[in-house]
Design a protein around this motif. Sequence first.
Motif, PDB file in Angstrom:
ATOM      1  N   THR A  65       3.357   3.943   6.462  1.00 48.77           N
ATOM      2  CA  THR A  65       3.645   5.205   7.164  1.00 48.77           C
ATOM      3  C   THR A  65       3.501   5.100   8.670  1.00 48.77           C
ATOM      4  O   THR A  65       3.886   6.027   9.381  1.00 48.77           O
ATOM      5  N   ASP A  66       2.941   3.998   9.157  1.00 42.38           N
ATOM      6  CA  ASP A  66       2.817   3.821  10.612  1.00 42.38           C
ATOM      7  C   ASP A  66       4.140   3.241  11.120  1.00 42.38           C
ATOM      8  O   ASP A  66       4.313   2.028  11.243  1.00 42.38           O
ATOM      9  N   ILE A  67       5.073   4.142  11.387  1.00 45.00           N
ATOM     10  CA  ILE A  67       6.444   3.730  11.714  1.00 45.00           C
ATOM     11  C   ILE A  67       6.504   2.892  12.985  1.00 45.00           C
ATOM     12  O   ILE A  67       7.220   1.878  13.043  1.00 45.00           O
ATOM     13  N   ASP A  68       5.758   3.284  14.003  1.00 46.81           N
ATOM     14  CA  ASP A  68       5.793   2.534  15.261  1.00 46.81           C
ATOM     15  C   ASP A  68       5.300   1.092  15.063  1.00 46.81           C
ATOM     16  O   ASP A  68       5.897   0.140  15.585  1.00 46.81           O
ATOM     17  N   ALA A  69       4.199   0.972  14.324  1.00 53.11           N
ATOM     18  CA  ALA A  69       3.666  -0.370  14.066  1.00 53.11           C
ATOM     19  C   ALA A  69       4.646  -1.189  13.230  1.00 53.11           C
ATOM     20  O   ALA A  69       4.831  -2.388  13.457  1.00 53.11           O
ATOM     21  N   GLN A  70       5.291  -0.546  12.269  1.00 52.72           N
ATOM     22  CA  GLN A  70       6.257  -1.244  11.418  1.00 52.72           C
ATOM     23  C   GLN A  70       7.450  -1.745  12.228  1.00 52.72           C
ATOM     24  O   GLN A  70       7.946  -2.856  12.020  1.00 52.72           O
ATOM     25  N   LYS A  71       7.912  -0.924  13.166  1.00 49.18           N
ATOM     26  CA  LYS A  71       9.039  -1.334  14.012  1.00 49.18           C
ATOM     27  C   LYS A  71       8.657  -2.522  14.898  1.00 49.18           C
ATOM     28  O   LYS A  71       9.433  -3.471  15.051  1.00 49.18           O
ATOM     29  N   SER A  72       7.463  -2.457  15.478  1.00 50.76           N
ATOM     30  CA  SER A  72       6.998  -3.574  16.315  1.00 50.76           C
ATOM     31  C   SER A  72       6.847  -4.835  15.475  1.00 50.76           C
ATOM     32  O   SER A  72       7.150  -5.950  15.933  1.00 50.76           O
ATOM     33  N   ALA A  73       6.373  -4.654  14.241  1.00 50.36           N
ATOM     34  CA  ALA A  73       6.193  -5.797  13.348  1.00 50.36           C
ATOM     35  C   ALA A  73       7.535  -6.435  13.007  1.00 50.36           C
ATOM     36  O   ALA A  73       7.636  -7.661  12.874  1.00 50.36           O
ATOM     37  N   MET A  74       8.586  -5.618  12.858  1.00 47.56           N
ATOM     38  CA  MET A  74       9.920  -6.154  12.576  1.00 47.56           C
ATOM     39  C   MET A  74      10.365  -7.107  13.673  1.00 47.56           C
ATOM     40  O   MET A  74      10.899  -8.196  13.396  1.00 47.56           O
ATOM     41  N   TYR A  75      10.134  -6.721  14.915  1.00 49.48           N
ATOM     42  CA  TYR A  75      10.539  -7.554  16.041  1.00 49.48           C
ATOM     43  C   TYR A  75       9.713  -8.835  16.092  1.00 49.48           C
ATOM     44  O   TYR A  75      10.266  -9.942  16.229  1.00 49.48           O
ATOM     45  N   LEU A  76       8.388  -8.684  15.935  1.00 45.04           N
ATOM     46  CA  LEU A  76       7.522  -9.860  15.988  1.00 45.04           C
ATOM     47  C   LEU A  76       7.847 -10.828  14.858  1.00 45.04           C
ATOM     48  O   LEU A  76       7.772 -12.047  15.029  1.00 45.04           O
ATOM     49  N   ARG A  77       8.229 -10.292  13.718  1.00 40.16           N
ATOM     50  CA  ARG A  77       8.594 -11.136  12.575  1.00 40.16           C
ATOM     51  C   ARG A  77       9.805 -12.008  12.918  1.00 40.16           C
ATOM     52  O   ARG A  77       9.852 -13.190  12.559  1.00 40.16           O
ATOM     53  N   THR A  78      10.787 -11.461  13.602  1.00 40.30           N
ATOM     54  CA  THR A  78      11.962 -12.259  13.969  1.00 40.30           C
ATOM     55  C   THR A  78      11.595 -13.381  14.935  1.00 40.30           C
ATOM     56  O   THR A  78      12.159 -14.473  14.868  1.00 40.30           O
ATOM     57  N   LEU A  79      10.627 -13.111  15.825  1.00 41.03           N
ATOM     58  CA  LEU A  79      10.184 -14.152  16.751  1.00 41.03           C
ATOM     59  C   LEU A  79       9.515 -15.297  16.003  1.00 41.03           C
ATOM     60  O   LEU A  79       9.752 -16.477  16.300  1.00 41.03           O
TER      61      LEU A  79
END
Length: 286
Positions: A65-79
């Motif tokens: 439910t922490d949408i902001d953290a999930q979005k940041s995690a998506m980007y970091l995952r691609t890196l």
Amino acid sequence: MFKEIISFKAVIIACSILLSYMFVSCDSSDSQARQLLSQANSAFQSGQYTSAITLLDSLKKNYPTDIDAQKSAMYLRTLADEQIIIRQIQENDSALVNSEKNVAAMIQKFTFIKDTDMVEGYTVNNSAKTNPLVNRTGLEARIDERANLYLVSLLNGNKANHDRVEVVNGVEFATTEAVPYNGSSNYRFNVAGVNNEMVTFRGGKADTLCMFVANNRNAKLKINFIGDKKISQPLSASDAKAIADTYQYARALQTNREANDMKKYLDAKLQITRQQKDKTAKYAPK
């Protein structure tokens, strides 16, 4: 009336306590999600890309439910994925160079054969040119055009109706799978009144038999032609050497093919990952 006022106040107090608890719980959850994100970022910065992905997976699972953290995690995952793929490409490039060297070191020992009446050609050791598997008993290893190893047996001057062969070294042996008589991969023919039986063996057990010969190339080996009866004959030193060399060459060709296929796969995977990185860059932690 007084009791109703007391009850109303009790409800208000209870609701206030519940809301307070909910906000504290959400704040705690947000804090833990951010902590995991921070730990994942630290792992990434130190080059621990697999650990970073493990932390990001934990964040995704436990704090959806922490949408902001999930979005940041998506980007970091691609890196992190990008760096892992780059490492894999480097390792595969090294394997590709080595496989090309191995193929180049052996290629002069082999000949490609394809006559006009053949649908598909095959590669054999050069010794097959001077001592072909024609009108003689023996085994010949071949490599098809897709770099797959296979084995051909010829029993000349005897009749066993054989459908499989064994190679024996004392008490140890390797065997092919049975190939029933079918007139193509298992067929019989007569030359000047002399009976011949030729069988083509493919698949894992044919590879295993060739590997067995390669591992025992300097030993005294015996062939057993097995069918209605068993006929045994020594495996010549020249045939054993040719089979061993062909097995090693097939392995080198297969390794080279796999490395080339992996290069194409990793290059495509890197391209997709970088596209995902560009799409999620707007979610990079501030």
